[in-house]
Design an enzyme around this catalytic site. Structure first.
Site, PDB file in Angstrom:
ATOM      1  N   THR A  27       0.834  -1.201   0.000  1.00 35.75           N
ATOM      2  CA  THR A  27       0.000   0.000   0.000  1.00 35.75           C
ATOM      3  C   THR A  27       0.866   1.247   0.000  1.00 35.75           C
ATOM      4  OG1 THR A  27      -1.627  -1.204   1.295  1.00 35.75           O
ATOM      5  CG2 THR A  27      -1.868   1.185   1.198  1.00 35.75           C
ATOM      6  N   TYR A  61     -13.146  -5.245  -0.899  1.00 39.04           N
ATOM      7  CA  TYR A  61     -14.387  -4.859  -1.581  1.00 39.04           C
ATOM      8  C   TYR A  61     -15.392  -5.998  -1.707  1.00 39.04           C
ATOM      9  CZ  TYR A  61     -17.676  -2.621  -4.730  1.00 39.04           C
ATOM     10  OH  TYR A  61     -18.822  -2.103  -5.272  1.00 39.04           O
ATOM     11  N   TYR A 119      -1.770 -10.389   5.059  1.00 38.27           N
ATOM     12  CA  TYR A 119      -1.865  -8.995   5.486  1.00 38.27           C
ATOM     13  C   TYR A 119      -3.304  -8.687   5.856  1.00 38.27           C
ATOM     14  CZ  TYR A 119      -1.433  -3.842   5.036  1.00 38.27           C
ATOM     15  OH  TYR A 119      -1.448  -2.486   5.246  1.00 38.27           O
ATOM     16  N   ARG A 142      -8.806  -0.761   5.499  1.00 38.71           N
ATOM     17  CA  ARG A 142      -8.729  -0.521   4.057  1.00 38.71           C
ATOM     18  C   ARG A 142      -9.549  -1.526   3.246  1.00 38.71           C
ATOM     19  NH1 ARG A 142      -4.773   2.832   1.583  1.00 38.71           N
ATOM     20  NH2 ARG A 142      -3.357   3.817   3.073  1.00 38.71           N
ATOM     21  N   LYS A 177       0.926 -10.008   8.820  1.00 38.50           N
ATOM     22  CA  LYS A 177       1.050  -8.588   9.145  1.00 38.50           C
ATOM     23  C   LYS A 177      -0.297  -8.157   9.689  1.00 38.50           C
ATOM     24  CE  LYS A 177       1.696  -4.015   7.041  1.00 38.50           C
ATOM     25  NZ  LYS A 177       1.862  -3.261   5.761  1.00 38.50           N
ATOM     26  N   ILE A 197       6.107  -4.375  10.056  1.00 34.09           N
ATOM     27  CA  ILE A 197       6.236  -3.960   8.659  1.00 34.09           C
ATOM     28  C   ILE A 197       5.842  -2.501   8.653  1.00 34.09           C
ATOM     29  CG2 ILE A 197       5.396  -4.286   6.311  1.00 34.09           C
ATOM     30  CD1 ILE A 197       5.208  -7.288   6.911  1.00 34.09           C
TER      31      ILE A 197
END
Length: 294
Positions: A43, A106, A132, A137, A161, A206
């Site tokens: 990202t 989404y 992740y 997000r 992560k 991270i």
């Protein structure tokens, strides 16, 4: 795969193109600062706006600059399992050490869908995989029980992560995954949660902040691992204003502004992201000066 700090490195642009000269300076700054790994095209690296040809050039350049000094992990997650696999195979062909795969966004899969997504990919690559989880997000949260199931069943999935800010979930994810598999690793996905995750038994971070302050972030983790808890806590407290400032606007807007002030990259992003406001830039100047980085 690595303990300590993996920098989620920015992708520098200049006049709309990749700025590989700036990128080389930044990669070397990271390695000189003592980071343990680089995470490319996440990202923070504006991966959604980097095309397939640019991905190959950037990954190849990273391999060339790093020269085997530290592991290279490439972001390969999308909300399509087959497209994700295509990006994983590109990374595998180029010779990286692992891939970071975000939970599909989404389309909001169920916990079973998340498990099957990672299973499908893990069965089709020899690369090490990092899950992740960033529900802020993606709109989906991988639960600790699902993470533990992945840890138990999918041996080339080496860690997660965890960017869910819920301290209770962080604690449960560490406990359940490490109970499922002792070598499964958990990294913080939020700089300001790194110290707490380490205390819970995690393995590092991270990091966005390490783009700007690689030595500071590396020292936080290394002091903790050496048993110097008070020193690690002191570094955490000193870094907290920087960590907060780097999220005054959507990441990576502030970190690119900070790196531009430090002379490492142009303050250029790709739409739909735009450069930081004047107010944010002025605030970053003050924080960087206080931290001795400017």
């Amino acid at each position: 795969m690595f303990r300590g700090v993996g920098t989620a490195i920015v992708t520098p642009f200049k006049n709309g193109e990749l700025d590989l000269d700036a990128y080389e300076r930044l990669v070397n700054y990271q390695i000189e600062g003592g980071v343990s790994a680089l995470i490319v095209l996440g990202t923070t690296g504006e991966a959604p706006t980097v095309n397939d040809n640019e991905r190959e050039r950037l990954i190849s350049k990273t391999l060339e600059i790093v020269g085997g000094r530290i592991p290279i992990v490439v972001g390969a997650g999308t909300n399509s399992t087959e497209k994700t696999l295509k990006l994983v195979r590109q990374a595998e062909k180029l010779g990286v050490d692992g891939v970071l795969i975000v939970t599909p966004y989404y389309n909001k899969p169920t916990q079973e869908g998340l498990y099957q997504h990672y299973r499908y990919i893990s069965e089709r690559t020899s690369l090490k995989i990092i899950v992740y989880n960033v529900p802020g997000r993606t709109g989906v949260n991988i639960l600790p029980e699902t993470a533990a199931r992945i840890a138990a069943d999918l041996k080339n999935v080496v860690g997660i992560k965890e960017a869910n800010g819920d301290i209770d979930q962080i604690d449960r994810t560490v406990a359940l995954t490490k109970n499922a598999r002792s070598d499964f690793m958990v990294w913080s996905g939020n700089d300001d949660r790194t110290f707490y995750l380490l205390c819970a038994g995690g393995d590092g971070v991270i990091s966005v902040a390490s783009n700007v302050a690689p030595k500071h972030m590396s020292d936080l983790c290394s002091e903790f691992f050496k048993g110097n808890l008070e020193k690690a806590r002191e570094i955490h407290r000193k870094l907290k204003p920087l960590m907060k400032a780097l999220f005054l606007e959507t990441n990576p807007i502030p970190v690119k502004a900070a790196l531009s002030l430090m002379g490492y990259v142009e303050n250029e992003l790709r739409l739909p992201l735009v450069p930081a406001s004047e107010k944010t830039v002025e605030h970053l100047k003050g924080i960087l000066r206080e931290s001795g980085l400017l």
